[in-house]
Write a protein that holds these residues in place. Structure first.
Motif, mmCIF file in Angstrom:
data_model
loop_
_atom_site.group_PDB
_atom_site.id
_atom_site.type_symbol
_atom_site.label_atom_id
_atom_site.label_comp_id
_atom_site.label_asym_id
_atom_site.label_seq_id
_atom_site.Cartn_x
_atom_site.Cartn_y
_atom_site.Cartn_z
ATOM 1 N N PHE A 1 1.914 6.375 -7.265
ATOM 2 C CA PHE A 1 0.876 7.122 -7.956
ATOM 3 C C PHE A 1 0.821 8.589 -7.514
ATOM 4 O O PHE A 1 0.430 9.453 -8.299
ATOM 5 N N GLU A 2 1.211 8.873 -6.276
ATOM 6 C CA GLU A 2 1.173 10.249 -5.794
ATOM 7 C C GLU A 2 2.532 10.940 -5.873
ATOM 8 O O GLU A 2 2.650 12.102 -5.475
ATOM 9 N N ASN A 3 3.548 10.185 -6.349
ATOM 10 C CA ASN A 3 4.891 10.741 -6.530
ATOM 11 C C ASN A 3 5.415 11.357 -5.240
ATOM 12 O O ASN A 3 5.860 12.506 -5.203
ATOM 13 N N GLU B 1 0.830 -1.207 0.000
ATOM 14 C CA GLU B 1 0.000 0.000 0.000
ATOM 15 C C GLU B 1 0.862 1.255 0.000
ATOM 16 O O GLU B 1 0.590 2.223 -0.717
ATOM 17 N N ARG B 2 1.953 1.239 0.798
ATOM 18 C CA ARG B 2 2.845 2.393 0.823
ATOM 19 C C ARG B 2 3.511 2.610 -0.517
ATOM 20 O O ARG B 2 3.579 3.738 -1.033
ATOM 21 N N ASN B 3 3.996 1.518 -1.137
ATOM 22 C CA ASN B 3 4.702 1.649 -2.410
ATOM 23 C C ASN B 3 3.781 2.131 -3.524
ATOM 24 O O ASN B 3 4.155 2.990 -4.337
ATOM 25 N N LEU B 4 2.588 1.582 -3.577
ATOM 26 C CA LEU B 4 1.640 1.998 -4.615
ATOM 27 C C LEU B 4 1.201 3.446 -4.420
ATOM 28 O O LEU B 4 1.063 4.204 -5.387
ATOM 29 N N LYS B 5 0.999 3.822 -3.177
ATOM 30 C CA LYS B 5 0.585 5.199 -2.894
ATOM 31 C C LYS B 5 1.681 6.178 -3.289
ATOM 32 O O LYS B 5 1.411 7.218 -3.914
ATOM 33 N N CYS B 6 2.934 5.837 -2.938
ATOM 34 C CA CYS B 6 4.047 6.710 -3.301
ATOM 35 C C CYS B 6 4.258 6.763 -4.807
ATOM 36 O O CYS B 6 4.623 7.804 -5.371
#
Length: 309
Positions: free
Chosen positions: A246-248, A239-244
């Motif tokens: 997509f949100e850069n 979740e952290r990796n995907l959030k970072c």
């Protein structure tokens, strides 16, 4: 509600016996399916090879599956090409054979069940031995039979021989009786070896029966919680990796074990009476990472697979 919990606890305490019983039922069902659907004795010179293939090939496949499903197989072999000392530790060259022997004993349960059921049924053995052209075998089976027995024994399983029905039926019953005798020999031998192995493991145990029971409970609990923690941290990290992504954004630090910690925690553990550590992770937590090194590689204890009633 209390009654349901009592029943659930009863089955959980006997999950090994229930698992073996379920495996036995699956083995019997699979053997019947093979006999009725897939097996067709050729009643020719191929009888011997054809019968042996159906008798031993499924047993070999079950043995391979047993190795694959045993987590200790992968604990033993993972990384052994890079670090051979994992399976041949310093000062104990028999480590590999000892642990692999324990794994093999567990992997042999399903193949032995298959051989026992298949031999008790007698279909595969009857086809195979009717095609064996060994003179000694033919003299024993065709003793006091007509000369046609030596020439048409391979046709007996299909009821295509020109021998009288009584003689052909007697030959079939003789081969089936031999198969069932071998089947019971396999069962009795396996039972005696299991009893002797369990008794030897119990006699050599350095801790009490109650402490072994506690160890079993701890092992099961730790395994369940470990799988839950894996799921929890994997979800959190993904979740952290995907959030970072997509949100850069810059990732927030997440504490995870180091590579050496994973390596140390993956070692096979021997439960002894010197220190009350009930798993490799327990020992890592108590002693710290510095307390584990190559010269303290552990072995699988001989009581590791003993069933606690």
């Amino acid at each position: 509600m209390d009654g349901f919990q009592t029943v659930l606890k009863f089955f959980m305490n006997r999950k090994t016996a229930i698992g073996y019983s379920f495996m036995a039922l699956l083995t019997m069902g699979g053997e019947r399916v093979f006999s009725l659907v897939a097996f067709r004795c050729p009643c020719s010179n191929e009888n011997f090879r054809y019968g042996l293939v159906f008798l031993f090939s499924p047993a070999f496949v079950l043995l391979v599956i047993g190795y694959f499903l045993n987590s200790k197989t992968w604990k033993l072999f993972t990384g052994c090409w890079v670090n051979p000392r994992k399976i041949f530790p310093r000062g104990n060259v028999c480590h590999f054979f000892y642990v692999f022997g324990q794994i093999t004993l567990n992997a042999l349960v399903a193949p032995v069940m298959w051989l026992s059921v298949a031999l008790l049924n007698g279909t595969f053995y009857e086809c195979a031995m009717s095609g064996l052209e060994n003179p000694d075998h033919l003299n024993v089976v065709c003793n006091r039979k007509s000369e046609k027995c030596f020439e048409e024994l391979h046709k007996v399983p299909c009821d295509k021989s020109s021998m009288p029905f009584s003689e052909s039926d007697e030959l079939k019953r003789t081969l089936q009786a031999q198969s069932q005798i071998l089947g019971w020999c396999v069962i009795v031998t396996t039972a005696l070896l299991s009893l002797l192995t369990t008794c030897c493991a119990s006699c050599q145990s350095k801790v009490s029966h109650l402490q072994l029971m506690f160890w079993r409970v701890y092992e099961g609990t730790e395994k369940e919680q470990l799988e839950h923690i894996f799921q929890l941290y994997a979800t959190k990290l993904s979740e952290r990796n995907l959030k970072c992504f997509f949100e850069n954004k810059e990732p927030e630090p997440i504490s995870l074990p180091a590579f050496q910690a994973w390596e140390n925690a993956s070692q096979l553990y021997s439960f002894g009476s010197t220190k009350q550590h009930y798993s490799t992770i327990h020992r890592l937590v108590e002693e710290g990472q510095k307390g584990i090194n190559e010269e303290r590689e552990t072995m699988l204890d001989s009581v590791d697979r003993r069933e606690i009633p």
